[in-house]
Design a protein around this motif. Structure first.
Motif, mmCIF file in Angstrom:
data_model
loop_
_atom_site.group_PDB
_atom_site.id
_atom_site.type_symbol
_atom_site.label_atom_id
_atom_site.label_comp_id
_atom_site.label_asym_id
_atom_site.label_seq_id
_atom_site.Cartn_x
_atom_site.Cartn_y
_atom_site.Cartn_z
ATOM 1 N N GLN A 438 -28.294 27.409 -24.222
ATOM 2 C CA GLN A 438 -28.078 27.375 -25.668
ATOM 3 C C GLN A 438 -29.124 26.542 -26.409
ATOM 4 O OE1 GLN A 438 -25.589 27.032 -23.435
ATOM 5 N NE2 GLN A 438 -24.694 29.063 -23.760
ATOM 6 N N PRO A 439 -29.455 25.330 -25.956
ATOM 7 C CA PRO A 439 -30.509 24.607 -26.685
ATOM 8 C C PRO A 439 -31.853 25.314 -26.648
ATOM 9 C CG PRO A 439 -29.860 23.418 -24.683
ATOM 10 C CD PRO A 439 -28.855 24.492 -24.898
ATOM 11 N N LEU A 440 -32.174 25.970 -25.527
ATOM 12 C CA LEU A 440 -33.438 26.695 -25.459
ATOM 13 C C LEU A 440 -33.449 27.859 -26.451
ATOM 14 C CD1 LEU A 440 -34.237 26.814 -21.625
ATOM 15 C CD2 LEU A 440 -35.238 25.354 -23.389
ATOM 16 N N GLU A 441 -32.333 28.581 -26.540
ATOM 17 C CA GLU A 441 -32.262 29.681 -27.506
ATOM 18 C C GLU A 441 -32.466 29.164 -28.924
ATOM 19 O OE1 GLU A 441 -29.250 32.842 -25.264
ATOM 20 O OE2 GLU A 441 -28.417 31.226 -26.515
ATOM 21 N N HIS A 442 -31.867 28.020 -29.229
ATOM 22 C CA HIS A 442 -32.020 27.449 -30.563
ATOM 23 C C HIS A 442 -33.469 27.043 -30.826
ATOM 24 C CE1 HIS A 442 -30.935 25.220 -34.209
ATOM 25 N NE2 HIS A 442 -31.706 24.255 -33.750
ATOM 26 N N ILE A 443 -34.099 26.409 -29.846
ATOM 27 C CA ILE A 443 -35.490 25.965 -30.019
ATOM 28 C C ILE A 443 -36.404 27.158 -30.240
ATOM 29 C CG2 ILE A 443 -37.440 24.909 -28.813
ATOM 30 C CD1 ILE A 443 -35.335 23.065 -27.452
ATOM 31 N N TYR A 444 -36.225 28.209 -29.443
ATOM 32 C CA TYR A 444 -37.097 29.374 -29.576
ATOM 33 C C TYR A 444 -36.862 30.124 -30.880
ATOM 34 C CZ TYR A 444 -38.234 28.698 -24.624
ATOM 35 O OH TYR A 444 -38.672 28.178 -23.432
ATOM 36 N N SER A 445 -35.685 29.950 -31.466
ATOM 37 C CA SER A 445 -35.407 30.633 -32.740
ATOM 38 C C SER A 445 -36.092 29.934 -33.912
ATOM 39 C CB SER A 445 -33.897 30.683 -32.993
ATOM 40 O OG SER A 445 -33.376 29.383 -33.281
ATOM 41 N N GLN A 446 -36.570 28.706 -33.702
ATOM 42 C CA GLN A 446 -37.246 27.971 -34.769
ATOM 43 C C GLN A 446 -38.682 28.472 -34.922
ATOM 44 O OE1 GLN A 446 -35.617 25.374 -36.605
ATOM 45 N NE2 GLN A 446 -33.886 26.281 -35.519
ATOM 46 N N PRO A 447 -39.142 28.667 -36.158
ATOM 47 C CA PRO A 447 -40.527 29.140 -36.346
ATOM 48 C C PRO A 447 -41.536 28.094 -35.877
ATOM 49 C CG PRO A 447 -39.551 28.470 -38.446
ATOM 50 C CD PRO A 447 -38.441 28.441 -37.434
ATOM 51 N N CYS A 448 -42.641 28.569 -35.324
ATOM 52 C CA CYS A 448 -43.705 27.673 -34.886
ATOM 53 C C CYS A 448 -44.570 27.272 -36.083
ATOM 54 C CB CYS A 448 -44.571 28.351 -33.827
ATOM 55 S SG CYS A 448 -43.709 28.683 -32.273
ATOM 56 N N TYR A 449 -45.248 26.135 -35.947
ATOM 57 C CA TYR A 449 -46.148 25.657 -36.989
ATOM 58 C C TYR A 449 -47.564 26.154 -36.695
ATOM 59 C CZ TYR A 449 -42.391 22.521 -38.407
ATOM 60 O OH TYR A 449 -41.184 22.014 -38.836
#
Length: 873
Positions: A438-449
């Motif tokens: 779950q934390p990995l899914e959340h992190i990957y859903s965040q847009p990259c800079y």
């Protein structure tokens, strides 16, 4: 060996058990069985005895009506849940350059009065290719063969039901580093010697050593024995386990062997030839196998590129992978010095920290051991201070749920760094189980800079039941990040840790034994700060008539000084030259770089089929990922995997080793132990050893203060419904977390209401290096104050009065800090290298001219001799 037992559902009536021992008080409703009740009683009694010896206060336990399940950790287990004693483990290692062949033989004896079906579950390294399995029963040896998995299971069932001895070895569908062996069945008094052979690549370490690890989970932590008219087990300590471990290592290499080291005691190294390319060493007698056995092999010229050609099997089908020669290339790209002298200053750094209950256990069982979560917090502090200005960062904690310090990654500044440091200091191992998806899914859903490549650092001591799902998620996001993973302690899953780094184009590290976390993490930070390599290509130059099929996945990542391995199948015949070459080209900071290796096509001697089997394992791994991705060709992919597995004799998820003793017609009596056990339960058993599942769910935990009065610890929240654990509060409570009997118990449901009454110890003195680093600002300088003076061992007025005139206080403080680091913490330079680089960069930005007077005054104050060249200012 970790085992799973079938559960019993008998109940035990209420008892006046609270009067059975002066150190224990309970109110008890129901316990799962008399055996479980007895084990639990012995567990609590032995803890109380240990605490009494340590002159600690008693423990108070109160039980509610819940269920207790036993998890055995001792190899083969009978239908009656009585373990079949493991008498001997013999391991032979054959190391050839960077490849090792491991032969493990485990001898068991059935000491029961009736035939048994036995099952055990055990881990192997995730990248191992299991290529042989046999069992010797008495004088009869049965060599298993690889078959389609379902066919093997059916054949096993048919054989056992007809009274034949049969053996089945299967790879877990959830994780490639977990295997299960079913033995059906052993006659009374019979010996069973199980032999498993696998080959694997040896991992490269930061100091250029090649590492091999034999997991301690093979160790039976206790030896149950029957007594009376029922199933009664008696639990003994590790030192009383009646079996031996022998380990012999042979090393052969094209380069001379420099040395062999281990975390265990070895006999003297014996060289078997004059050029020291062949050596032998044995594990010293008496090893109790209560920890992983780690072996480190050092060669001269470790980074020299190598090529090994292995001839094919004459009887294999023409044109098949096993029939043709296979080439293994080991490359060590060397980056230009002008590129490596300036590391990247941009990026998004996301740190993901395991905060499950087992992180409250000790890093190791020796002197000076630190609690895992405390070591992780110190490491986070070091990372936060080492980040470059202007980057982005965030920190996640995970257990049964997850939380982040910031809603999304924030710019690294003095304010955000201070907030993060404050929250790191408040972190606890209080988030229940280990759910990393779950934390990995959340992190990957965040847009990259834009222009800030994402670097993911994951720290965990656990195993998860959905390893392959996690790896698929990491792989599907490989083009948006690099993943650096860290396995904490001997129990960390190699499939999870190595797999995340492999699929995330990063680097994996394992922190075991007395290893310190910080140096290994800083090595990975250096990798993360290296500029990304792109446009990687591999080109072959071969004689006429010879072609090549690359078997390895495309190279996605290259790091300075790290090995890249390529497997390739050679086809055709050359009528002339026997020389070939492989060329790796890539771009580094828009600069083209070329590395080339010339090699001979003449097969290397004495490699057996190790290179072929490792190549097959690599191909099978890639096909398995394609299968999980879905599509129209799933059945064809499965067919290819089964065909390759059977041809090479290497297990995969769709095949199994099956062996049947058709000469033995002994009839099996009684019900058989269920074979199909949940892998998830096995995975969770590692948490049980560290008390992850024994959480104090009372409103307050109590601890005895120095004054002798009771004082309440912070109220603990129930992190996971249905799960309980007990946190380790100080070093001496390791008696609770690591007691031998603790290995046999796994607590299911929130049955335990526990308060530990312990003597408080003084707070450990903080490491002076970490104290100094904690005082550095985000920009890289130190402020001149009493805290800095205290760390460097001087009075504040001394430091202030010795400051040269017209030198700014922050410049003086920063020069003093750099001198102190170089003079007194030189051996720890790998840990403070980035802190020092930031400080030097800040000094340069001040455009101060010469600092000779400042450096001389600093040396005089600290009574040392550090030159400006050493400081690089």
């Amino acid at each position: 060996m970790t085992q799973l037992c079938s559960q019993r559902t008998k109940t035990f009536p209420k008892s006046a058990w609270s009067q059975s021992h002066p150190f224990l008080k309970t109110s008890l409703s129901t316990i799962n069985s008399r055996l479980h009740f007895y084990l639990l009683l012995k567990f609590l009694q032995s803890i109380a005895d240990d605490l009494k010896k340590e002159r600690l206060c008693p423990i108070y336990f109160r039980f509610e009506q819940r269920t207790v399940r036993m998890v055995n950790c001792c190899g083969l287990v009978s239908e009656k849940n009585i373990p079949v004693p493991l008498k001997n483990i013999s391991v032979d290692l054959q190391v050839q350059d960077h490849v090792v062949s491991v032969s493990s033989s485990l001898q068991y004896v059935n000491e029961e009065d009736s035939p048994l079906e036995a099952v055990f579950v055990f881990p192997l390294p995730a990248n191992a290719a299991v290529c042989h399995f046999s069992a010797k029963i008495g004088e009869q040896e049965i060599v298993a063969e690889v078959q389609d998995r379902q066919s093997a299971k059916d054949q096993y069932d048919d054989a056992v039901s007809s009274g034949q001895q049969a053996f089945l070895l299967e790879e877990s569908e959830e994780s490639s580093d977990v295997f299960r062996l079913s033995v059906g069945c052993l006659s009374p008094g019979q010996n069973a010697t199980i032999t498993i052979i696998y080959v694997m690549e040896l991992a490269m370490q930061a100091d250029h050593a090649l590492r091999f690890c034999l997991p301690a989970v093979l160790n039976p932590r206790y030896t149950p024995a029957g007594s009376g008219g029922g199933i009664v087990s008696e639990v003994s300590s590790v030192s009383a386990v009646p079996y031996s471990l022998s380990l012999c290592v042979h090393v052969r290499s094209s380069n001379p062997v420099s040395k062999l080291e281990s975390n265990c005691l070895l006999d003297p190294l014996e060289f078997l030839n004059s050029d020291q390319t062949h050596a032998k060493v044995n594990l010293s007698p008496g090893h109790m196998f209560d920890k992983d056995v780690e072996l480190f092999v050092y060669y001269e010229n470790t980074h020299q590129p190598t090529a090994v050609v292995e001839t094919g099997v004459a009887t294999a089908p023409p044109g098949s992978l096993m029939a043709d020669p296979v080439l293994m290339i080991s490359l060590y790209p060397e980056f230009p010095e002008e590129v490596m002298s300036s590391l990247a200053s941009q990026g998004e750094f996301v740190f993901v920290i395991d905060r499950s209950g087992s992180m409250d256990c000790m890093m190791h069982h020796g002197e000076g051991a630190q609690v895992r979560i405390e070591s992780a917090k110190d490491t986070l502090l070091l990372l936060l201070k080492s980040l470059p200005m202007g980057c982005y960062f965030n920190i996640y904690g995970f257990g049964s749920h997850f939380e982040s310090f910031f809603p999304q990654s924030v710019v690294y500044s003095q304010d955000t760094m201070e907030e993060a440091v404050k929250r790191v200091q408040q972190m606890r191992a209080d988030m229940g189980g280990t759910e990393i998806l779950q934390p990995l899914e959340h992190i990957y859903s965040q847009p990259c800079y834009p222009d800030h490549p994402r670097q993911l650092f994951i720290f965990t001591d656990g195993e998860v039941c959905n390893t392959k799902q996690v790896l698929d998620l990491v792989k599907s996001n490989v083009y948006s990040h690099r993943c650096f993973s860290f396995g904490i302690g001997e129990g960390a899953s190699t499939a999870l840790i190595s797999g995340m780094a492999r699929e995330g184009s990063g680097h994996a590290q394992f922190i075991t034994g007395t290893d310190r976390m910080q140096p290994k993490v800083m090595q990975s930070l250096r990798f993360a700060l290296q500029p990304a390599v792109d446009n990687i290509s591999v080109n072959w130059t071969l004689p006429d008539g010879v072609t090549v099929d690359t078997l390895s996945p495309p190279i996605c990542v290259l790091f300075q000084g790290q090995r890249a391995i390529i497997y390739a199948q050679l086809k055709g015949q050359s009528s002339g030259s026997c020389e070939g070459a492989v060329t790796v080209k890539y771009n580094l900071k828009n600069q083209p770089v070329t590395n080339q290796l010339n090699f001979t096509l003449k097969p290397t001697q004495d490699t057996g089929l190790a290179i072929h089997r490792l190549a097959v394992r690599s191909v099978i791994g890639r096909l398995e990922q394609e299968e999980r991705a879905g599509g129209a060709d799933v059945e064809e992919i499965k067919r290819k995997m089964v065909e390759l597995s059977i041809q090479a004799g290497v297990s995969c998820v769709h095949t199994a080793f099956i062996g049947v003793n058709k000469h033995n017609k002994q009839i099996v009596t009684g019900p058989l132990l269920q074979r199909r056990l949940l892998t998830q339960s096995f995975m969770m058993s590692a948490d049980a050893v560290c008390c992850k599942r024994m959480r104090a769910c009372s409103s307050k935990r109590l601890m005895l203060g120095a004054s002798g009065k009771m004082k309440a610890c912070k109220k603990s929240k129930m992190a996971t419904p249905g799960i309980a654990y007990c946190s380790v509060m100080d070093k001496r409570t390791v008696a609770l977390a690591t007691h031998p009997i603790a290995d046999c118990l796994m607590v299911q449901s929130n049955f335990l209401d526990m308060a530990c009454v312990l003597s408080a110890e003084p707070e450990p003195k903080q490491d002076s290096l970490l104290q100094l680093i904690s005082l550095q600002t985000a920009a890289g300088f130190w402020e001149l104050n009493a805290s800095l003076a205290l760390v460097i061992g001087k009075a504040e007025d001394q430091v202030t009065n010795q400051k040269p005139e017209q030198v700014d206080g922050s410049v003086w403080a920063t020069v003093l800090a750099l001198i102190w680091l170089n003079a007194f913490k030189k051996d720890d330079q790998v840990e403070w290298q980035f802190v020092a680089m930031k400080a030097v960069s800040w000094i340069h930005s001040q455009k101060l001219g010469t600092l000779s007077q400042c450096v001389c005054a600093g040396n005089l104050l600290l009574d040392c001799q550090v030159s400006e060249d050493m400081l690089r200012i």
